[in-house]
Design an enzyme around this catalytic site. Structure first.
Site, short mmCIF file in Angstrom:
data_model
loop_
_atom_site.label_atom_id
_atom_site.label_comp_id
_atom_site.label_asym_id
_atom_site.label_seq_id
_atom_site.Cartn_x
_atom_site.Cartn_y
_atom_site.Cartn_z
N ALA A 105 0.82 -1.22 0.00
CA ALA A 105 0.00 0.00 0.00
C ALA A 105 0.85 1.26 0.00
O ALA A 105 0.31 2.37 -0.09
CB ALA A 105 -0.92 -0.01 1.23
N GLY B 262 5.14 2.93 -0.95
CA GLY B 262 6.44 2.68 -1.59
C GLY B 262 6.31 2.08 -2.98
O GLY B 262 5.46 2.49 -3.79
N ILE B 263 7.16 1.09 -3.26
CA ILE B 263 7.18 0.47 -4.60
C ILE B 263 5.82 -0.17 -4.91
O ILE B 263 5.29 -0.03 -6.02
CB ILE B 263 8.31 -0.58 -4.67
CG1 ILE B 263 9.68 0.13 -4.62
CG2 ILE B 263 8.18 -1.46 -5.91
CD1 ILE B 263 10.87 -0.80 -4.49
N ALA C 144 3.26 2.36 -6.10
CA ALA C 144 3.53 2.85 -7.47
C ALA C 144 3.11 1.80 -8.49
O ALA C 144 2.57 2.13 -9.56
CB ALA C 144 5.02 3.18 -7.62
N CYS D 197 -3.28 -8.04 5.81
CA CYS D 197 -2.77 -9.41 5.94
C CYS D 197 -1.29 -9.37 6.30
O CYS D 197 -0.53 -8.59 5.70
CB CYS D 197 -2.97 -10.14 4.61
SG CYS D 197 -2.15 -11.72 4.46
N GLN E 213 23.38 -4.86 6.01
CA GLN E 213 22.17 -5.69 5.90
C GLN E 213 22.52 -7.14 5.54
O GLN E 213 22.09 -7.63 4.51
CB GLN E 213 21.29 -5.15 4.77
CG GLN E 213 20.93 -3.69 4.87
CD GLN E 213 20.15 -3.28 3.63
OE1 GLN E 213 20.72 -3.01 2.58
NE2 GLN E 213 18.84 -3.25 3.75
N TYR F 60 19.24 -9.35 5.30
CA TYR F 60 18.46 -8.80 4.16
C TYR F 60 19.12 -9.26 2.86
O TYR F 60 18.45 -9.75 1.94
CB TYR F 60 18.44 -7.28 4.27
CG TYR F 60 17.70 -6.54 3.18
CD1 TYR F 60 16.37 -6.18 3.33
CD2 TYR F 60 18.35 -6.17 1.99
CE1 TYR F 60 15.68 -5.49 2.33
CE2 TYR F 60 17.68 -5.48 0.99
CZ TYR F 60 16.35 -5.14 1.16
OH TYR F 60 15.69 -4.45 0.17
N LYS G 268 17.60 -11.72 -0.19
CA LYS G 268 17.44 -11.25 -1.57
C LYS G 268 18.19 -12.18 -2.55
O LYS G 268 17.74 -12.37 -3.69
CB LYS G 268 17.89 -9.79 -1.70
CG LYS G 268 17.02 -8.82 -0.87
CD LYS G 268 15.55 -8.88 -1.23
CE LYS G 268 14.70 -7.86 -0.51
NZ LYS G 268 13.27 -7.95 -0.89
#
Ligand code: NAD
Ligand SMILES: CCCCC[C@H](O)CC\C=C/C=C/C=C/[C@@H](O)[C@@H](O)CCCC(=O)O
Length: 248
Positions: free
Chosen positions: A2, A4-5, A8, A51, A135, A138, A142
């Protein structure tokens, strides 16, 4: 997403007349996004589903609600991502939920289950190519998203699933997530490297979310793209990572 990316991308999808289910943990952000979409596109074209993507039952229900509401599913974007502080949670959101979301997407779209095919895009990061000391977990998630998605793309080809599976790796993007590097709540002990992180951001530049949405739309609309890893950077714009062919 909903914000940020994700926000968009929702905008671009709806401009292309897609009907969209926005799935996000953050209710206030979701409600705001839904009300903006209703004003611009009409109330029937989107739903917001609060959710937590790490709750497998809730995610399963979100997919079912979407199919019940719109009749079928064509596109799944696994986009939710968080930073580093709680490393186990970071793996759950950034990797486990992407795997679960991909499997649910296949249940609803794969020809293996008698469905009509579709497209799945999993969001990774340039952090998967340029590892960063700020990170570590993270970065690991990725990398995992890329490995999983490429292998699943091959499975989809071999199994005749009719589902294209691709990965999108943005460099730094101007979203609330980027501001999280300032906060111990998000970065944990690595927050002390924030000046170094900002130096890297200044060096590589910061992208607008709308460019990431353009890349996403290319992955969605070009049905020749399958098993690809799209990178989006300030220096090269939208481009694809090339891999050495497997040697015999
Ligand atoms: N911003 C960047 O610089 C950048 C760069 C490369 C990759 N990415 C990746 O892009 C994706 C989107 O990032 P963003 O920058 O838009 O971040 P963001 O924080 O602006 O948006 C992420 C959204 O995910 C939602 N979310 C977080 N945890 C959730 C959960 N457990 N269940 C459901 N929703 C949840 C948040 O509420 C938020 O709306 C992430 O996967 C991120 O790792 C971001
Ligand atoms: C704090 C959380 C926000 C997430 C941060 C991103 O996920 C991390 C992005 C990390 C690195 C970005 C590097 C960008 C590099 C490029 O501009 C480019 O020069 C690299 C060239 C390599 C290539 O294009 O193949």
């Amino acid at each position: 997403g909903a914000q940020g990316i994700g926000r968009a991308v929702v905008q671009s999808l709806m401009q292309s007349r897609a009907q969209v289910a926005v799935v996000d943990l953050n209710r206030s952000c979701g409600d705001q996004c839904k009300s903006e979409l209703d004003s611009e596109f009409g109330a029937d074209c989107s739903i917001f589903l609060q959710c937590d993507v790490t709750d497998a039952d809730a995610l399963t229900a979100a997919f079912q609600t979407t199919v019940d509401r719109f009749g079928h599913l064509d596109i799944v974007i696994n986009n939710a991502g968080i930073n580093e502080k709680n490393w186990e949670k970071t793996i759950q959101v950034n990797l486990t939920s992407v795997i679960k979301g991909t499997y649910l997407g296949l249940e609803h779209m794969s020809k293996e289950y008698g469905k009509g095919g579709g497209s799945i895009i999993n969001v990774s990061s340039m952090a998967a190519f340029l590892h960063s000391p700020h990170q570590p977990v993270y970065t690991a998630t990725k990398h995992g998203v890329i490995g999983f998605s490429r292998a699943m793309a091959d499975a989809s080809s071999l199994g005749g699933y009719g589902v294209r599976i691709n990965v999108l790796c943005p460099a730094f993007v101007d979203t609330p997530l980027l501001l999280s590097v300032e906060h111990e709540d998000n970065m944990g002990k690595f927050v002390k490297f924030k000046d170094d992180f900002k130096k890297s951001m200044n060096h590589f530049g910061v992208l607008k979310p709308s460019l990431i949405a353009d890349g996403m739309m290319m992955l969605i609309t070009d049905d020749t793209i399958h098993g690809a890893v799209m990178k989006i950077t300030c220096s090269k714009g939208i481009h694809f990572h090339t891999y050495e062919p497997m040697s015999t």
